[in-house]
Design a protein around this motif. Structure first.
Motif, mmCIF file in Angstrom:
data_model
loop_
_atom_site.group_PDB
_atom_site.id
_atom_site.type_symbol
_atom_site.label_atom_id
_atom_site.label_comp_id
_atom_site.label_asym_id
_atom_site.label_seq_id
_atom_site.Cartn_x
_atom_site.Cartn_y
_atom_site.Cartn_z
ATOM 1 N N ALA A 98 0.830 -1.211 0.000
ATOM 2 C CA ALA A 98 0.000 0.000 0.000
ATOM 3 C C ALA A 98 0.864 1.261 0.000
ATOM 4 C CB ALA A 98 -0.937 0.000 1.212
ATOM 5 N N VAL A 99 1.936 1.256 0.776
ATOM 6 C CA VAL A 99 2.821 2.423 0.868
ATOM 7 C C VAL A 99 3.531 2.656 -0.457
ATOM 8 C CG1 VAL A 99 4.880 3.354 1.989
ATOM 9 C CG2 VAL A 99 3.153 2.178 3.356
ATOM 10 N N VAL A 100 4.029 1.579 -1.050
ATOM 11 C CA VAL A 100 4.800 1.713 -2.288
ATOM 12 C C VAL A 100 3.920 2.190 -3.438
ATOM 13 C CG1 VAL A 100 6.160 0.442 -3.986
ATOM 14 C CG2 VAL A 100 6.560 0.081 -1.557
ATOM 15 N N ARG A 101 2.677 1.733 -3.489
ATOM 16 C CA ARG A 101 1.752 2.216 -4.515
ATOM 17 C C ARG A 101 1.553 3.728 -4.395
ATOM 18 N NH1 ARG A 101 -2.213 -1.709 -6.646
ATOM 19 N NH2 ARG A 101 -1.514 -3.809 -6.128
ATOM 20 N N LYS A 102 1.341 4.202 -3.172
ATOM 21 C CA LYS A 102 1.183 5.646 -2.955
ATOM 22 C C LYS A 102 2.418 6.406 -3.416
ATOM 23 C CE LYS A 102 -1.972 5.728 1.080
ATOM 24 N NZ LYS A 102 -2.210 4.312 1.385
ATOM 25 N N LEU A 103 3.588 5.891 -3.064
ATOM 26 C CA LEU A 103 4.837 6.563 -3.425
ATOM 27 C C LEU A 103 5.008 6.642 -4.937
ATOM 28 C CD1 LEU A 103 7.410 5.212 -0.817
ATOM 29 C CD2 LEU A 103 6.949 7.627 -1.322
ATOM 30 N N ALA A 104 4.706 5.547 -5.624
ATOM 31 C CA ALA A 104 4.859 5.545 -7.078
ATOM 32 C C ALA A 104 3.972 6.621 -7.701
ATOM 33 C CB ALA A 104 4.518 4.166 -7.636
ATOM 34 N N ASN A 105 2.713 6.646 -7.324
ATOM 35 C CA ASN A 105 1.784 7.611 -7.925
ATOM 36 C C ASN A 105 2.112 9.048 -7.549
ATOM 37 O OD1 ASN A 105 0.256 5.744 -9.366
ATOM 38 N ND2 ASN A 105 -1.160 5.392 -7.667
ATOM 39 N N LYS A 106 2.487 9.277 -6.295
ATOM 40 C CA LYS A 106 2.721 10.657 -5.845
ATOM 41 C C LYS A 106 4.035 11.211 -6.396
ATOM 42 C CE LYS A 106 1.213 14.103 -3.258
ATOM 43 N NZ LYS A 106 -0.030 14.803 -3.613
ATOM 44 N N THR A 107 5.057 10.374 -6.494
ATOM 45 C CA THR A 107 6.350 10.847 -7.005
ATOM 46 C C THR A 107 6.401 10.824 -8.525
ATOM 47 O OG1 THR A 107 7.323 8.623 -6.927
ATOM 48 C CG2 THR A 107 7.596 10.032 -4.964
ATOM 49 N N GLY A 108 5.549 9.992 -9.149
ATOM 50 C CA GLY A 108 5.641 9.820 -10.598
ATOM 51 C C GLY A 108 6.857 9.022 -11.016
ATOM 52 N N SER A 109 7.511 8.366 -10.059
ATOM 53 C CA SER A 109 8.696 7.553 -10.339
ATOM 54 C C SER A 109 8.344 6.070 -10.354
ATOM 55 C CB SER A 109 9.772 7.790 -9.271
ATOM 56 O OG SER A 109 10.271 9.100 -9.299
ATOM 57 N N VAL A 110 9.101 5.316 -11.118
ATOM 58 C CA VAL A 110 9.041 3.864 -10.999
ATOM 59 C C VAL A 110 9.624 3.501 -9.634
ATOM 60 C CG1 VAL A 110 9.970 1.693 -11.880
ATOM 61 C CG2 VAL A 110 9.261 3.487 -13.463
ATOM 62 N N VAL A 111 8.930 2.666 -8.877
ATOM 63 C CA VAL A 111 9.451 2.231 -7.584
ATOM 64 C C VAL A 111 9.822 0.747 -7.681
ATOM 65 C CG1 VAL A 111 9.028 1.967 -5.112
ATOM 66 C CG2 VAL A 111 8.068 3.925 -6.339
ATOM 67 N N ILE A 112 11.050 0.451 -7.301
ATOM 68 C CA ILE A 112 11.559 -0.920 -7.373
ATOM 69 C C ILE A 112 11.755 -1.425 -5.949
ATOM 70 C CG2 ILE A 112 13.423 -2.399 -8.196
ATOM 71 C CD1 ILE A 112 13.837 -0.104 -10.354
ATOM 72 N N PHE A 113 10.909 -2.376 -5.581
ATOM 73 C CA PHE A 113 10.894 -2.912 -4.213
ATOM 74 C C PHE A 113 11.780 -4.154 -4.171
ATOM 75 C CE2 PHE A 113 9.402 -5.557 -0.795
ATOM 76 C CZ PHE A 113 8.992 -4.694 0.204
ATOM 77 N N VAL A 114 12.764 -4.135 -3.261
ATOM 78 C CA VAL A 114 13.732 -5.222 -3.158
ATOM 79 C C VAL A 114 13.321 -6.182 -2.037
ATOM 80 C CG1 VAL A 114 16.160 -5.803 -2.772
ATOM 81 C CG2 VAL A 114 15.555 -3.673 -3.953
ATOM 82 N N ASP A 115 13.066 -7.417 -2.392
ATOM 83 C CA ASP A 115 12.681 -8.439 -1.409
ATOM 84 C C ASP A 115 13.946 -9.179 -0.965
ATOM 85 O OD1 ASP A 115 11.045 -9.924 0.209
ATOM 86 O OD2 ASP A 115 10.336 -11.248 -1.383
ATOM 87 N N TYR A 116 14.768 -8.465 -0.202
ATOM 88 C CA TYR A 116 16.076 -8.988 0.197
ATOM 89 C C TYR A 116 15.945 -10.159 1.177
ATOM 90 C CZ TYR A 116 15.205 -6.011 4.314
ATOM 91 O OH TYR A 116 14.649 -5.433 5.427
ATOM 92 N N ARG A 117 17.012 -10.923 1.296
ATOM 93 C CA ARG A 117 17.021 -12.072 2.212
ATOM 94 C C ARG A 117 16.958 -11.600 3.665
ATOM 95 N NH1 ARG A 117 22.410 -14.748 0.215
ATOM 96 N NH2 ARG A 117 22.788 -12.542 -0.230
ATOM 97 N N LEU A 118 16.228 -12.350 4.474
ATOM 98 C CA LEU A 118 15.979 -11.979 5.868
ATOM 99 C C LEU A 118 16.771 -12.854 6.831
ATOM 100 C CD1 LEU A 118 12.081 -11.626 5.721
ATOM 101 C CD2 LEU A 118 13.761 -9.773 5.621
ATOM 102 N N ALA A 119 17.113 -12.255 7.991
ATOM 103 C CA ALA A 119 17.661 -13.013 9.113
ATOM 104 C C ALA A 119 16.488 -13.706 9.823
ATOM 105 C CB ALA A 119 18.387 -12.067 10.059
ATOM 106 N N PRO A 120 16.744 -14.732 10.626
ATOM 107 C CA PRO A 120 18.048 -15.321 10.940
ATOM 108 C C PRO A 120 18.549 -16.305 9.893
ATOM 109 C CG PRO A 120 16.349 -16.456 12.166
ATOM 110 C CD PRO A 120 15.650 -15.339 11.440
ATOM 111 N N GLU A 121 17.702 -16.673 8.930
ATOM 112 C CA GLU A 121 18.161 -17.609 7.897
ATOM 113 C C GLU A 121 19.341 -17.042 7.117
ATOM 114 O OE1 GLU A 121 13.650 -18.166 8.333
ATOM 115 O OE2 GLU A 121 15.058 -16.494 8.241
ATOM 116 N N HIS A 122 19.307 -15.702 6.923
ATOM 117 C CA HIS A 122 20.365 -15.034 6.165
ATOM 118 C C HIS A 122 20.800 -13.778 6.918
ATOM 119 C CE1 HIS A 122 19.460 -17.680 2.788
ATOM 120 N NE2 HIS A 122 18.184 -17.391 2.972
ATOM 121 N N PRO A 123 21.705 -13.913 7.879
ATOM 122 C CA PRO A 123 22.123 -12.751 8.673
ATOM 123 C C PRO A 123 22.973 -11.777 7.858
ATOM 124 C CG PRO A 123 23.420 -14.693 9.261
ATOM 125 C CD PRO A 123 22.359 -15.163 8.306
ATOM 126 N N PHE A 124 23.274 -10.628 8.490
ATOM 127 C CA PHE A 124 24.159 -9.639 7.883
ATOM 128 C C PHE A 124 25.428 -10.325 7.384
ATOM 129 C CE2 PHE A 124 27.723 -6.704 8.194
ATOM 130 C CZ PHE A 124 27.256 -5.601 7.517
#
Length: 312
Positions: A98-124
């Motif tokens: 919901a947040v990213v949709r608002k940002l895309a429309n309000k900024t007029g920019s393409v928004v690229i959402f990164v679904d990065y790996r999460l801890a603890p399976e993938h720590p820093f």
């Protein structure tokens, strides 16, 4: 702590959220964020197009979701990389949709959402590496994506803001701006605001300790790329907007990061949202401040992307 009726309404609702059949505290935390976002984010705006791709790395793939805003030519667009929050252990496409949709429309920019790996399976540094690799991929493939490689910014919230801060110290010269929304800037959890809000609202200290332990291996406990308040070198950091919430245990850590950036000469704007709590960007069903923050981010993005012909 004086809370507004709307915030009190939200907190009462949050207390009633019971994640379905959590297997353990990690599963519970993930389901809690999903449920909170689903129930409180409000109606999702339509966008012109959503695409899901996977960036191929040697040992894994990085899923990304590309949001194209309404009413825009898809060629030579500005772009925003979005790095999501969730204490480094939770969050994904649906929690921030919901947040990213608002940002895309309000900024007029393409928004690229990164679904990065999460801890603890993938720590820093897995999440940081995924974020860096994703931005490099966007730059390398800008033409085929319909993106202007000279008009790219980054936005991160909470844990994602910590990752964005580290990213911008590495490749910030390629970014026009960054926005950090209530950043998770320190792993010590010993500030005055943590003392005040140890038991919430929204976040609690025990959960924070657990999350940082899952995220940060012992040998990385002093790594500034994991802990933004330890960063000394901000020379690559682009113009930055930091958004803070008044009733947030992370408030003082965010203020300290802001002060460090200011002292390092970063072009900086810090904006405090009075009466707000951590995670308020997920509460658009009830809080008009969500749209205010989206508007502030859009103005900041336009100013730094030199999109003077576009009106917010």
């Amino acid at each position: 702590m004086q809370l507004t009726p709307k915030i009190t309404q939200i907190l009462n609702h949050l207390e009633r959220i019971q994640p379905f059949n959590p297997q353990d505290s990690l599963d519970g935390a993930r389901k809690y964020l999903e449920t909170m976002s689903l129930q409180l984010s409000g109606k999702k705006e339509s966008v012109a197009m959503i695409e899901e791709l996977e960036i191929q790395r040697e040992s894994h793939q990085i899923p990304v979701r590309i949001y194209r805003p309404n009413g825009k030519d898809i060629q030579n667009s500005s772009a925003i990389i979005y790095i999501h929050g969730g204490w480094f252990i939770a969050g994904g496409y649906e929690t921030h949709d919901a947040v990213v949709r608002k940002l895309a429309n309000k900024t007029g920019s393409v928004v690229i959402f990164v679904d990065y790996r999460l801890a603890p399976e993938h720590p820093f540094p897995a999440g940081l590496n995924d974020s860096l690799d994703s931005i490099k991929w966007v730059m390398e493939n800008a033409e085929s994506l319909g993106i202007d490689p000279d008009k790219i910014g980054i936005i991160g919230d909470s844990a994602g803001a910590a990752l964005a801060t580290a990213v911008s110290t590495q490749i910030g010269k390629h970014l026009k701006f960054q926005v950090l929304i209530y950043p998770a800037a320190d792993n010590q959890l010993n500030s005055k605001s943590w003392e005040t809000y140890e038991n919430g609202p929204v976040l609690n200290k025990q959960g924070g300790i657990e999350a940082w332990d899952w995220y940060l291996p012992k040998e990385e406990k002093d790594n500034a790329l994991a802990i933004p308040v330890l960063i000394k070198d901000f020379k690559e950091t682009p113009p930055t907007l930091i958004i803070l919430a008044e009733h947030d245990p992370l408030l003082d850590d965010g203020k300290q990061l802001s002060e460090n950036m200011k002292n390092a000469g970063v072009t900086l704007t810090t904006s405090l949202y009075k009466d707000m709590v951590h995670g308020f960007m997920h509460m658009g069903e009830i809080l008009e401040e969500v749209q205010s923050a989206i508007g502030e981010m859009a103005v900041f993005a336009h100013r730094n992307l030199n999109s003077v012909e576009e009106k917010v």
